[in-house]
Design an enzyme around this catalytic site. Structure first.
Site, short mmCIF file in Angstrom:
data_model
loop_
_atom_site.label_atom_id
_atom_site.label_comp_id
_atom_site.label_asym_id
_atom_site.label_seq_id
_atom_site.Cartn_x
_atom_site.Cartn_y
_atom_site.Cartn_z
N TRP A 26 0.82 -1.21 0.00
CA TRP A 26 0.00 0.00 0.00
C TRP A 26 0.86 1.27 0.00
O TRP A 26 0.35 2.36 -0.16
CB TRP A 26 -0.98 0.02 1.18
CG TRP A 26 -0.37 -0.34 2.50
CD1 TRP A 26 0.20 0.51 3.39
CD2 TRP A 26 -0.30 -1.64 3.08
NE1 TRP A 26 0.64 -0.18 4.50
CE2 TRP A 26 0.34 -1.50 4.33
CE3 TRP A 26 -0.72 -2.92 2.67
CZ2 TRP A 26 0.57 -2.59 5.18
CZ3 TRP A 26 -0.48 -3.98 3.52
CH2 TRP A 26 0.16 -3.82 4.76
N ARG A 27 2.18 1.10 0.17
CA ARG A 27 3.05 2.27 0.09
C ARG A 27 3.63 2.43 -1.32
O ARG A 27 4.33 3.40 -1.59
CB ARG A 27 4.19 2.16 1.10
CG ARG A 27 3.72 2.40 2.51
CD ARG A 27 4.86 2.46 3.49
NE ARG A 27 4.36 2.79 4.81
CZ ARG A 27 5.00 2.50 5.94
NH1 ARG A 27 6.17 1.89 5.89
NH2 ARG A 27 4.48 2.83 7.10
N GLU A 39 -6.18 0.86 4.55
CA GLU A 39 -6.45 1.54 5.83
C GLU A 39 -7.60 0.87 6.57
O GLU A 39 -7.56 0.71 7.78
CB GLU A 39 -6.76 3.02 5.59
CG GLU A 39 -5.56 3.82 5.12
CD GLU A 39 -4.38 3.78 6.09
OE1 GLU A 39 -4.62 3.61 7.30
OE2 GLU A 39 -3.23 3.89 5.64
N THR A 45 -6.69 -5.08 12.33
CA THR A 45 -6.04 -6.34 11.96
C THR A 45 -4.53 -6.10 11.88
O THR A 45 -4.11 -5.02 11.48
CB THR A 45 -6.59 -6.81 10.59
OG1 THR A 45 -8.01 -6.89 10.68
CG2 THR A 45 -6.07 -8.18 10.21
N TYR A 84 -14.25 -8.23 12.34
CA TYR A 84 -14.90 -6.91 12.37
C TYR A 84 -15.56 -6.60 11.01
O TYR A 84 -15.15 -5.72 10.27
CB TYR A 84 -13.90 -5.81 12.75
CG TYR A 84 -13.35 -6.00 14.14
CD1 TYR A 84 -14.05 -5.53 15.25
CD2 TYR A 84 -12.16 -6.68 14.35
CE1 TYR A 84 -13.56 -5.73 16.54
CE2 TYR A 84 -11.67 -6.90 15.63
CZ TYR A 84 -12.37 -6.42 16.71
OH TYR A 84 -11.89 -6.62 17.98
N TYR A 122 -9.50 9.92 10.59
CA TYR A 122 -8.28 9.18 10.29
C TYR A 122 -8.20 8.83 8.80
O TYR A 122 -7.18 9.04 8.15
CB TYR A 122 -8.20 7.88 11.13
CG TYR A 122 -7.04 7.04 10.71
CD1 TYR A 122 -5.78 7.27 11.23
CD2 TYR A 122 -7.18 6.06 9.73
CE1 TYR A 122 -4.68 6.55 10.79
CE2 TYR A 122 -6.10 5.33 9.28
CZ TYR A 122 -4.85 5.57 9.82
OH TYR A 122 -3.77 4.86 9.37
N ASP A 140 -3.29 7.89 14.84
CA ASP A 140 -3.75 6.57 15.26
C ASP A 140 -3.09 6.25 16.60
O ASP A 140 -2.45 7.13 17.20
CB ASP A 140 -3.46 5.50 14.19
CG ASP A 140 -1.98 5.19 14.05
OD1 ASP A 140 -1.14 5.89 14.67
OD2 ASP A 140 -1.64 4.25 13.32
N CYS A 201 14.92 4.06 22.45
CA CYS A 201 15.24 5.48 22.26
C CYS A 201 16.61 5.69 21.61
O CYS A 201 16.81 6.68 20.91
CB CYS A 201 15.16 6.22 23.60
SG CYS A 201 13.53 6.10 24.34
N CYS A 210 12.69 14.84 21.87
CA CYS A 210 11.75 14.15 22.75
C CYS A 210 11.97 14.58 24.20
O CYS A 210 13.10 14.59 24.69
CB CYS A 210 11.93 12.64 22.62
SG CYS A 210 10.83 11.69 23.67
S1 SF4 Z 1 9.93 9.41 20.60
FE1 SF4 Z 1 10.98 9.62 22.58
S2 SF4 Z 1 10.25 7.89 23.78
FE2 SF4 Z 1 9.78 7.45 21.64
S3 SF4 Z 1 11.50 6.23 20.90
FE3 SF4 Z 1 11.91 8.39 20.41
S4 SF4 Z 1 13.11 9.14 22.12
FE4 SF4 Z 1 12.15 7.26 22.79
#
Ligand code: SF4
Length: 329
Positions: A26-27, A39, A45, A84, A122, A140, A201, A210
């Site tokens: 789908w990409r 979608e 699913t 569904y 969405y 989402d 992370c 973040c």
């Molecule tokens: S968005 Fe933040 S919490 Fe999520 S993987 Fe990246 S650094 Fe980690």
């Protein structure tokens, strides 16, 4: 995350996706029908299950007109295993509306898309960004989790306030030049690195922006509804006329589909016991006791389905499994 970093955040995601984005069928398309189908399938699913079914389903219904022309029973049958079933009903309703109101083509404007049956925020965001590369917001569960962490936000993501905030953020953050890659990247980050529980992370492309202090504790959700256990007593009654089944009436969850007939426990308790089937549906844990009946009086909505017709009679997966298991060979 500070507002001054919004565009760098979006660009970092687009760059990461350019190098690491996963390749899904789908990409590889900008056909709005193929995107809508993906979608709708992906809503409840898993990706591996959708991957196993997507291309074959699209080969069966390659255009809105092909699904609009199919009867409801054929559409329901094609959806077996995906669950569904209201999704394929609403997909068919959208296909019919596209044929009746737009000559079988997708309207390019947002208001007309939004007016199609079953198309919500969405899906509008997915169609606009993936089919036409327009800067439309898309949220989402994966996107919500990423936002809750990036903004270190303890607002429950499934509360009205949480949902409103994330849609506003999505609209402000979307990459103006490459919304298709940006929205895909945001969802993919939630699927692959910023996952439920412990995120990865160290590999995150937006780690610099973040602000999560304890990402494992985010997102916060409203308390879960309790799981309710329910039991049903059903009969297996097979004669020369076929297998006795009950058609689900309008308004029921599996409207238009067939299931094994239900009876009161005390009515069939003495009949030979075939099996207990256990499965979960939303917040219900279902135990179904199946007994063999040599005689039965069909009740309202019940009829005999000839054995040769059972393979194309629409039924939910638990019933299909029992039919396959006990059907005489
Ligand atoms: S968005 Fe933040 S919490 Fe999520 S993987 Fe990246 S650094 Fe980690």
């Amino acid at each position: 995350m500070q507002e001054e970093h919004y565009s760098d955040f979006a660009q970092a995601l687009v760059d990461w996706f350019g190098k690491q984005g996963r390749d899904y069928p789908w990409r590889r398309t900008t056909d709005p029908w193929a995107i809508l189908v993906s979608e709708v399938m992906l809503q409840q699913t898993t990706i591996p299950t959708v991957l196993a079914r997507y291309e074959a389903w699209l080969a069966q219904f390659p255009t809105p007109a092909s699904l609009a022309a199919a009867d409801e029973q054929a559409a329901l049958r094609s959806w077996e295993g995906l669950g569904y079933y209201r999704r394929v009903r609403s997909l068919r309703a959208a296909a019919i509306a596209l044929c009746e109101q737009h000559g079988g083509r997708f309207p390019g404007d947002e208001a007309a898309l939004r007016a199609l049956p079953g198309i919500g925020d969405y899906t509008v965001g997915a169609l606009l960004s993936f089919a036409w590369n327009r800067p439309a917001p898309l949220v989402d569960a994966n996107v919500s989790r990423v936002f809750a962490r990036v903004f270190n936000d303890p607002t429950p993501v499934d509360s009205p306030a949480g949902r409103r905030r994330h849609w506003e953020l999505a609209a402000r953050l979307v990459h103006p030049g490459n919304p298709r890659a940006y929205n895909s990247a945001l969802m993919e980050l939630g699927q692959t690195l910023c996952t439920t529980g412990s995120p990865t992370c160290l590999l995150c492309p937006v780690r610099a922006y973040c602000t999560a202090t304890n990402p494992e504790e985010l997102p916060v959700k409203l308390p879960k509804k309790e799981i309710t256990a329910i039991e049903h007593w059903d009969i297996w009654h097979c004669t020369a006329d076929g297998l006795l089944m009950e058609k689900q009436p309008d308004g029921r969850r599996h409207e238009g589909m067939y299931r094994l007939p239900r009876r009161a426990a005390e009515e069939i308790a003495d009949l030979p016991h075939l099996c207990d089937q256990k499965y979960s549906v939303t917040r219900y844990k279902v135990t179904r006791h199946l007994h063999r009946a040599d005689t039965a009086t069909p009740q309202a909505g019940e009829c005999y389905i000839p054995l040769a017709d059972l393979s194309h009679t629409p039924m939910a997966s638990p019933d299909r499994k029992l039919v396959q298991k006990y059907l005489p060979r």
